[in-house]
Motif scaffolding. Structure first.
Motif, PDB file in Angstrom:
ATOM      1  N   VAL A   1     -81.216 -24.136   0.512  1.00 45.65           N
ATOM      2  CA  VAL A   1     -81.177 -25.598   0.229  1.00 45.65           C
ATOM      3  C   VAL A   1     -79.682 -26.273   0.303  1.00 45.65           C
ATOM      4  O   VAL A   1     -79.749 -27.266   0.960  1.00 45.65           O
TER       5      VAL A   1
ATOM      6  N   ALA B   1     -91.838 -21.289  -0.979  1.00 47.09           N
ATOM      7  CA  ALA B   1     -90.901 -22.455  -1.591  1.00 47.09           C
ATOM      8  C   ALA B   1     -91.794 -23.711  -1.463  1.00 47.09           C
ATOM      9  O   ALA B   1     -92.821 -23.602  -0.784  1.00 47.09           O
ATOM     10  N   LYS B   2     -91.488 -24.258  -2.597  1.00 45.61           N
ATOM     11  CA  LYS B   2     -92.220 -25.841  -2.597  1.00 45.61           C
ATOM     12  C   LYS B   2     -91.736 -26.762  -1.453  1.00 45.61           C
ATOM     13  O   LYS B   2     -90.472 -26.889  -1.259  1.00 45.61           O
TER      14      LYS B   2
ATOM     15  N   TRP C   1     -91.718 -30.048  -1.219  1.00 45.96           N
ATOM     16  CA  TRP C   1     -91.037 -31.330  -1.613  1.00 45.96           C
ATOM     17  C   TRP C   1     -89.635 -30.877  -1.908  1.00 45.96           C
ATOM     18  O   TRP C   1     -88.750 -31.854  -1.496  1.00 45.96           O
ATOM     19  N   VAL C   2     -89.510 -29.689  -2.263  1.00 47.02           N
ATOM     20  CA  VAL C   2     -87.668 -29.479  -2.275  1.00 47.02           C
ATOM     21  C   VAL C   2     -86.972 -29.530  -0.993  1.00 47.02           C
ATOM     22  O   VAL C   2     -85.951 -30.318  -1.024  1.00 47.02           O
ATOM     23  N   PHE C   3     -87.289 -28.708  -0.086  1.00 46.20           N
ATOM     24  CA  PHE C   3     -86.635 -28.870   1.306  1.00 46.20           C
ATOM     25  C   PHE C   3     -86.779 -29.887   2.211  1.00 46.20           C
ATOM     26  O   PHE C   3     -86.172 -30.156   3.071  1.00 46.20           O
ATOM     27  N   ASN C   4     -88.046 -30.764   1.843  1.00 48.76           N
ATOM     28  CA  ASN C   4     -88.139 -31.971   2.678  1.00 48.76           C
ATOM     29  C   ASN C   4     -87.825 -33.112   1.871  1.00 48.76           C
ATOM     30  O   ASN C   4     -87.736 -34.104   2.568  1.00 48.76           O
ATOM     31  N   VAL C   5     -87.046 -33.002   0.832  1.00 48.24           N
ATOM     32  CA  VAL C   5     -86.610 -34.156  -0.001  1.00 48.24           C
ATOM     33  C   VAL C   5     -85.180 -34.047  -0.272  1.00 48.24           C
ATOM     34  O   VAL C   5     -84.498 -34.961   0.012  1.00 48.24           O
ATOM     35  N   ILE C   6     -84.571 -33.076  -0.974  1.00 48.66           N
ATOM     36  CA  ILE C   6     -83.482 -32.896  -1.314  1.00 48.66           C
ATOM     37  C   ILE C   6     -82.239 -33.217  -0.168  1.00 48.66           C
ATOM     38  O   ILE C   6     -81.378 -34.208  -0.456  1.00 48.66           O
TER      39      ILE C   6
ATOM     40  N   PHE D   1     -83.348 -18.906  -1.611  1.00 53.04           N
ATOM     41  CA  PHE D   1     -83.771 -20.006  -1.244  1.00 53.04           C
ATOM     42  C   PHE D   1     -82.911 -21.417  -1.635  1.00 53.04           C
ATOM     43  O   PHE D   1     -82.732 -22.336  -1.050  1.00 53.04           O
ATOM     44  N   PRO D   2     -82.352 -20.976  -3.173  1.00 49.49           N
ATOM     45  CA  PRO D   2     -81.371 -22.202  -3.247  1.00 49.49           C
ATOM     46  C   PRO D   2     -80.314 -22.382  -2.535  1.00 49.49           C
ATOM     47  O   PRO D   2     -79.698 -23.314  -2.282  1.00 49.49           O
TER      48      PRO D   2
ATOM     49  N   SER E   1     -78.466 -28.984   3.024  1.00 54.32           N
ATOM     50  CA  SER E   1     -78.051 -30.313   2.481  1.00 54.32           C
ATOM     51  C   SER E   1     -76.574 -30.603   2.710  1.00 54.32           C
ATOM     52  O   SER E   1     -76.370 -31.800   3.132  1.00 54.32           O
TER      53      SER E   1
END
Length: 368
Positions: A266, A200-201, A203-208, A262-263, A270
């Motif tokens: 997240v 997984a990227k 930036w996705v789980f560290n940002v969203i 993964f989605p 969130s």
């Protein structure tokens, strides 16, 4: 610590230099809060600062063996804990001086402060004797456990009978649970995603989750203020906000135990972090409802204790992950703590003001 230093040095293979670093770190912290402790005591009352700080340093003393054993580098955890102990105990004598100046007549202050000073020597004498026996019979951990719990017990008795319950345990317990679970999620979620979804990227789980937490926090504040302005009971609104923060968020935390994609992971994270922000309109602001004249000092103590328990939770979570090989154990622990704090807050929290306006001349001289 001086009584147990020899045994701890042998247990953890500390050199004399390392032992000196642990012992000396107390005095670094002790230097930093002298002026602040006196200033806050003059503003809100020395008895409140004294009792709150005693409860905090008693709890830290009792947790010292746990920090030493669970940290991979005991020299680091002990140095930090002694520094924090110094910060807390640095307010002790300034708060006593403030309390004396406001509540004791001039002709009796000298004898009182001499008595208080001799009390510190008596405490050293007692713990030196009894602590040495406990050290030989039950190990160095017992000295920290007993002395720490006795300090907390003393602080509780003073709170109960001297302040007549002005300091509120429900808010403190709830804040401890909120802070410790938040710090645990903050520290371990990136590792969880890397372990569970290595491709997984970042930036996705560290940002969203944090991006969504901003409007969620603002919404909770607007909602709580709107409900109160419409005539809803303040205490009920604070409890509602905390229900979302600790109750509903725990549902999504538990969903993470069975996440397969993964989605969805997240999305659940969130939702968890977004709902957690509702505590800003719940327990975090409740201290201002209860004691506006000393809200800053009380929140400072609460947040210090919350950070301390966060340290313990982060270390213990790492131990659970290694011991069980499963992230579900950590998410389950977070849920249990959230429900404990929520139950305490829903059962005992209030929003009526319990302090006294300083402008009305709260202090009067008394005779001993």
């Amino acid at each position: 610590m001086p009584i147990c230093a020899v045994s701890m040095a042998e247990r953890f293979s500390w050199s004399k230099r390392e032992t000196g670093m642990v012992l000396g770190s107390f005095f670094w912290g002790y230097c930093f809060t002298q002026v602040l402790g006196g200033y806050v005591s003059d503003r809100v009352g020395g008895e409140k600062v004294l009792i709150l700080s005693a409860a905090a340093w008693g709890a830290m003393t009792a947790f010292t063996p746990i920090l030493a054993h669970f940290c991979s580098q005991p020299i680091v955890s002990m140095t930090i804990s002694r520094f924090l102990m110094g910060l807390l105990q640095g307010v002790h004598y300034p708060s006593l001086a403030s309390l004396c100046s406001q509540k004791v007549v001039e002709s009796e202050r000298g004898f009182l402060m001499s008595t208080v000073g001799s009390g510190s020597y008596l405490g050293t004498l007692v713990i030196g004797g009894i602590g040495s026996l406990m050290l030989d019979l039950y190990g160095w951990e017992s000295v920290f456990y007993i002395s720490g719990l006795l300090s907390v017990l003393w602080a509780y008795c003073m709170w109960k009978y001297l302040l007549k319950g002005e300091v509120f345990s429900a808010v403190i317990i709830t804040h401890l649970c909120t802070a410790s679970t938040f710090f645990t999620l903050l520290s371990w979620l990136p590792t969880f995603f890397k372990d569970t979804f290595p491709d997984a990227k970042g930036w996705v789980f560290n940002v969203i989750p944090w991006f969504l937490a901003i409007p969620s926090s603002l919404f909770s504040g607007c909602l709580s203020d709107h409900l109160i302005s419409q005539g809803f009971d303040t205490a009920s609104v604070r409890k509602l906000m905390q229900f979302f923060s600790m109750g509903v968020s725990s549902v999504f935390t538990l969903f993470l135990c069975g996440t397969t994609t993964f989605p969805t992971a997240v999305a659940f994270v969130s939702a968890t972090m977004g709902l957690t922000t509702f505590s800003h309109s719940g327990v975090s602001v409740n201290v201002q409802d209860l004691a506006p004249s000393c809200a800053g000092a009380l929140f400072g103590v609460m947040n210090t204790c919350g950070a301390f328990t966060g340290v313990i939770m982060v270390y213990f979570s790492g131990y659970l992950i290694e011991a069980t090989g499963s992230w579900a154990s950590v998410f389950g622990l977070i849920t249990v703590l959230n429900l404990l704090g929520l139950g305490t807050f829903l059962s005992f929290a209030e929003a009526r003001r319990v302090d006294i306006d300083l402008a009305k001349g709260r202090y009067h001289n008394i005779h001993i």
